[in-house]
Design an enzyme around this catalytic site. Structure first.
Site, PDB file in Angstrom:
ATOM      1  N   HIS A  98      11.733  22.758  37.395  1.00  0.00           N
ATOM      2  CA  HIS A  98      12.338  24.587  37.679  1.00  0.00           C
ATOM      3  C   HIS A  98      12.801  25.202  38.730  1.00  0.00           C
ATOM      4  O   HIS A  98      13.686  26.076  39.174  1.00  0.00           O
ATOM      5  CB  HIS A  98      12.357  25.027  36.108  1.00  0.00           C
ATOM      6  CG  HIS A  98      12.654  24.415  35.153  1.00  0.00           C
ATOM      7  ND1 HIS A  98      13.579  23.191  34.940  1.00  0.00           N
ATOM      8  CD2 HIS A  98      11.504  23.947  33.711  1.00  0.00           C
ATOM      9  CE1 HIS A  98      13.168  22.571  33.542  1.00  0.00           C
ATOM     10  NE2 HIS A  98      12.357  23.249  33.002  1.00  0.00           N
ATOM     11  N   ASP A 127      13.885  -0.715  17.089  1.00  0.00           N
ATOM     12  CA  ASP A 127      13.005  -0.187  17.418  1.00  0.00           C
ATOM     13  C   ASP A 127      12.426  -0.560  18.827  1.00  0.00           C
ATOM     14  O   ASP A 127      12.379  -1.539  19.005  1.00  0.00           O
ATOM     15  CB  ASP A 127      11.790  -1.086  16.933  1.00  0.00           C
ATOM     16  CG  ASP A 127      10.703  -0.979  17.234  1.00  0.00           C
ATOM     17  OD1 ASP A 127      10.292   0.060  18.661  1.00  0.00           O
ATOM     18  OD2 ASP A 127       9.350  -1.041  16.820  1.00  0.00           O
ATOM     19  N   ASP A 132      14.085  16.142  17.963  1.00  0.00           N
ATOM     20  CA  ASP A 132      14.207  17.336  18.618  1.00  0.00           C
ATOM     21  C   ASP A 132      15.071  17.644  20.036  1.00  0.00           C
ATOM     22  O   ASP A 132      16.651  18.496  18.742  1.00  0.00           O
ATOM     23  CB  ASP A 132      12.600  18.670  18.823  1.00  0.00           C
ATOM     24  CG  ASP A 132      12.792  19.135  18.583  1.00  0.00           C
ATOM     25  OD1 ASP A 132      13.000  20.212  17.639  1.00  0.00           O
ATOM     26  OD2 ASP A 132      12.423  20.197  19.721  1.00  0.00           O
ATOM     27  N   LYS A 188      22.242  25.823  34.334  1.00  0.00           N
ATOM     28  CA  LYS A 188      22.479  26.981  33.709  1.00  0.00           C
ATOM     29  C   LYS A 188      23.737  27.730  34.786  1.00  0.00           C
ATOM     30  O   LYS A 188      23.287  27.395  36.270  1.00  0.00           O
ATOM     31  CB  LYS A 188      21.517  27.793  33.940  1.00  0.00           C
ATOM     32  CG  LYS A 188      20.003  27.751  33.184  1.00  0.00           C
ATOM     33  CD  LYS A 188      19.201  28.770  33.171  1.00  0.00           C
ATOM     34  CE  LYS A 188      18.053  27.814  32.007  1.00  0.00           C
ATOM     35  NZ  LYS A 188      17.681  28.061  30.636  1.00  0.00           N
TER      36      LYS A 188
END
Ligand code: BG6
Length: 500
Positions: free
Chosen positions: A252, A96, A24, A194
């Site tokens: 964070h 793998d 993802d 950010k």
């Protein structure tokens, strides 16, 4: 000139080896970030991405999947010319990574790619896999000696979570240190990528109006609030083991708090900055059970309504234990015991399935005496400086001024530079900056081991306390702003969670 291949590699020419290429993170974040780096001409000319996955597929098939992901997630619309450039850099390699004996073969493959593409010298190993494979891959890299013949740099990038507690984090760190030196380990905390998080230092150290009053003489309290409407989606297996403390607080929030509270570094070198952040973590008030009893609130969401839609309770989410004790919310008050901050409470809250998605750092300044303008019934508004991290990005400042329409009222003026940038989440944008820094060798926006270690020591203390507690869960409705006790926590000090 490279004597074997006869080519001259550029300074940052590299192979960028992604373990977990079909996962993802790679699909949603890394590939879009790489696309935008190509678009901004920030990648070296000779740059190859070796995308390692366990699935059987050809490079062409993989490129097709990447293109679909970039179309979906990139901040820029796909330009065929840019895509062509990126696409030609990608090689899919079935491997793998659990098979330690095969890393020698992987090394031969990498060497061949390097020669064919004139990238010899620099390698980045990006571990975009589930945390349980971090140590295995690092061991494989060592066994196959993948890190031994880099004439330039060999860097290892590790996603979070970095361990599950101080003990496992220490063990993981020791394993990595056997293979990579500290300066070549890039521990990702995507919040540091950010814009507004980077802007904390700029605002503080480029503005005399702020830095000269950035202390306990002028500041009443600081709030760090990271709230999310989202639940845990399909991440139950991870989140059940993690909870808000490990997922958001240990990394964070501790990083933000260090940047907000640190002393000015002597220069902008990465270690000068990280030294100052580390001192903040070392100065956090000792956390006893007595302290925690009064100053920390845990929560877990029950069912509720978000944007008009009914959403399930945490315990009813797929793959979550029906009697789970995992916290999806935490609020707490902390103090930093040093000269600058003694006496200033830091209120922190973070949670899932709350009424809004937003990230904010709120600095509330002390009030002036009421002797002149506030003797009567006027409601006094505090001076506020708010750093909007997301989805609005910018700075808000509130100060009092005469109301020119009524001639004698005093009203708060609100100056706001923020604009709505919906994609300021865990976005490719943050990753663009971070990947670029990895290539440039600037680790300022990555966590150094001592920071991770100190943050774990603090988080472990709080997690241990929670594990002994019996809490009646769920204790807040999805769509609310958390348990009532989180409001009591701050209201008993005569303050409130500030939202503007
Ligand atoms: C991640 C957490 O680190 O940060 C997630 O694992 C969380 O649970 C995410 O949703 C929040 O990031 P952002 O950038 O969307 O605020």
């Amino acid at each position: 000139m490279n004597s074997e291949s006869g080519c001259i590699p550029e300074k940052l020419s590299s192979v960028f080896i992604i373990f977990g290429a079909t996962g993802d993170l790679t699909r949603r974040k890394l590939m879009s970030a790489l696309y935008n780096l190509v678009s901004d001409d920030l990648l070296p000319k000779n740059f190859v991405i070796i995308a390692i996955g366990r699935q059987d597929k050809t490079t062409d098939q993989y490129r097709e999947e990447v293109l679909a992901a970039i179309i979906k997630y990139s901040r820029n619309k796909v330009d065929p010319k840019i895509w062509q450039k990126l696409s030609s850099m990608i090689i899919y390699h079935k491997f793998d990574f659990k098979d330690l004996d095969e890393y020698v073969v992987l090394k031969s493959f990498i060497r061949k790619v390097e020669k064919d593409n004139c990238t010899e010298g620099n390698r980045v190993f990006y571990l975009a896999v589930a945390p349980l494979y971090f140590e295995t891959i690092v061991e494989g890299i060592q066994k196959g000696k993948l890190n031994e013949d880099c004439s330039g740099f060999c860097r290892c990038v590790i996603e979070k979570p970095f361990g599950k507690n101080l003990e496992t984090a220490t063990k993981l760190n020791e394993s990595i240190l056997k293979v990579f030196s500290e300066k070549n380990i890039y521990r990702i905390d995507h919040y540091l990528g950010k814009d507004m998080i980077q802007n904390i230092m700029v605002l503080r150290f480029c503005n005399s109006v702020f830095e000269s009053i950035w202390d306990n003489k002028h500041i009443d309290n600081i709030q760090i609030s990271l709230t999310e409407e989202l639940g845990i989606g399909s991440r139950a297996n991870y989140y059940e083991q993690s909870g808000a403390m490990r997922d958001m607080f240990q990394n964070h929030i501790m990083q933000i708090m260090s940047l907000v509270a640190m002393e000015p570094p002597v220069n902008l070198n990465m270690d000068s900055i990280r030294n100052e952040k580390q001192k903040v973590l070392e100065s956090i008030e000792e956390i006893s059970d007595e302290f925690l009893k009064k100053n920390v609130i845990f929560g877990q969401y029950g069912e509720g309504i978000i944007h008009g839609e009914k959403v399930s309770a945490y315990r009813d989410e797929e793959n979550v234990n029906h009697v789970s004790e995992t916290e999806t919310f935490v609020a707490l008050k902390m103090h930093i015991n040093n000269f600058r901050w003694a006496g200033v409470p830091f209120y922190i809250r973070t949670g899932k399935r709350l009424g809004t998605t937003s990230g904010e750092i709120i600095v509330q300044f002390k009030d002036l005496p009421n002797t002149l303008y506030y003797k009567e019934n006027r409601v006094k508004q505090p001076n506020l400086l708010i750093l909007h991290i997301q989805p609005n990005v910018g700075v808000f400042f509130q100060f009092n001024t005469k109301d020119f329409t009524t001639h004698n009222d005093i009203v708060p003026a609100k100056m706001d530079t923020s604009s709505f940038i919906p994609d300021q989440g865990n976005t490719p944008e943050a990753y663009e900056r971070l990947i670029h820094d990895i290539l440039r060798g600037d680790a300022s926006l990555f966590s150094r081991w001592d920071e991770v270690e100190s943050a774990w020591a603090i988080a472990d203390r709080i997690i241990k306390y929670r594990e002994q507690m019996k809490i009646d869960l769920p204790n807040y409705k999805a769509g609310s702003m958390g348990p009532q006790r989180a409001f009591d926590l701050i209201e008993k000090d005569g303050r409130n969670w500030i939202t503007v």
